[in-house]
Design a protein around this motif. Sequence first.
Motif, short mmCIF file in Angstrom:
data_model
loop_
_atom_site.label_atom_id
_atom_site.label_comp_id
_atom_site.label_asym_id
_atom_site.label_seq_id
_atom_site.Cartn_x
_atom_site.Cartn_y
_atom_site.Cartn_z
N LYS A 9 0.81 -1.07 0.00
CA LYS A 9 0.09 -0.11 0.15
C LYS A 9 0.80 1.26 -0.03
O LYS A 9 0.26 2.45 -0.08
N GLY A 189 -4.38 -1.10 5.11
CA GLY A 189 -4.85 -2.00 4.40
C GLY A 189 -6.40 -1.48 3.83
O GLY A 189 -6.83 -0.35 3.97
N ASP A 190 -7.08 -2.60 3.43
CA ASP A 190 -8.64 -1.96 2.90
C ASP A 190 -9.47 -3.09 3.63
O ASP A 190 -10.54 -3.23 2.83
N GLY A 208 -12.45 5.49 9.29
CA GLY A 208 -11.90 5.69 7.87
C GLY A 208 -10.91 7.11 7.91
O GLY A 208 -9.96 7.36 7.25
N ASN A 211 -7.56 6.65 9.60
CA ASN A 211 -6.69 6.25 8.95
C ASN A 211 -6.16 6.86 7.60
O ASN A 211 -4.95 6.96 7.29
N GLU A 212 -7.14 7.64 7.11
CA GLU A 212 -6.82 8.53 6.19
C GLU A 212 -5.40 9.62 6.49
O GLU A 212 -4.74 9.96 5.67
N ARG A 215 -2.11 7.79 7.03
CA ARG A 215 -1.65 7.60 5.80
C ARG A 215 -0.90 8.92 5.17
O ARG A 215 -0.14 8.82 4.40
#
Length: 352
Positions: A9, A189-190, A208, A211-212, A215
């Motif tokens: 990723k 991950g997804d 979400g 996590n964004e 990242r």
Amino acid sequence: MAGLSFEKKRAPRTVGYPAAVPVRVYGPESASVDGVPVVAAPGEEIQQAVLNRLQSLAISVGAPIHATVHDDLAGCVVPLEVSADGSSRVTGEPVRLTAPRTPGTAAPAHTTPNPPQAPADRFGPPPVMDARPVTAGPRDAGAGPGTGPGTASGAGAGAALGLGLPFDEPAPAQTPARGFDAVAEEVLGDGPLTETAEGAELLAEPLGRINEAVRAGRVDAAAELAERTLAEASAVFGPHHAEVLHVRELSAYIAYLGDDPVRACRLSLELAGLRRQARDGEAAYGNLQSAATAWRAVRDPEEGLRLGRELIGLWTELAAEPGPAADDPRPLEAARARMIRLTDRAAKAAQT
């Protein structure tokens, strides 16, 4: 936790670096990374300072950094990979120099081809959160944290890479991701973001966004979002609900990324205690590994001693029960050995 490899990723490299960044450890307080001097901060071990520099390089290029670590004091050369999340692994067999160098002596002229056991408390297999076996030999961690991030070769190999804790000694093949490694795989991950159906309705969207933010490298924003999400989840589900514990694990990981190892360690220790009370030895062991990873990054020796006593106490209790903590006593022994070193550092600091 998602089981996908987060290595796939990562963004492609945007900055060029040598195939292996040269690292040299000259002594207990000085080293160089790619020719740039690295000096340990007060209370910081030089190997941790080197790891921090390599992690910064990995973040800057958006991909793991490969390094060749030449440790004069330990007398070995170790191939190493450090990822942007701070995890690390040995990518080949350490090579023993003809003789370990002591301060003030000349560097060895050549190396021998025989792979050695990595010496304790020096560079060798890294502190890992959850090791992944390799064919070259037993694995290495952490933060190593037992299963800990990284892989290694040679018995006792995990005692190295500065944090002095072999939380990554030989383990069965196919060891699942645990500790911060498992959280990192989920973040990058997804897979599913929540543990339960009711949690998905309330938490999928905020998780979400968290996590964004992670990242994207916006760790402070991720920490704020995690705190708000934790408060909301606790109010709805109660403090011991699976979703609340899940968000607390994420908060601990974000604290570790945000250079707050004390908070990361405390959160992980609290989680390990709650998981043990619930008789979930596997999850408790993962949280202990996270706590150990964070503990190795604590610079203040007094704080390290306080956290270490709590870590060892809980680890001892968990190791006395059936489960993964009881399968390998070496991480606990290494933690006790580090407590001796921390005691010495604290005594020296008190004399200055």
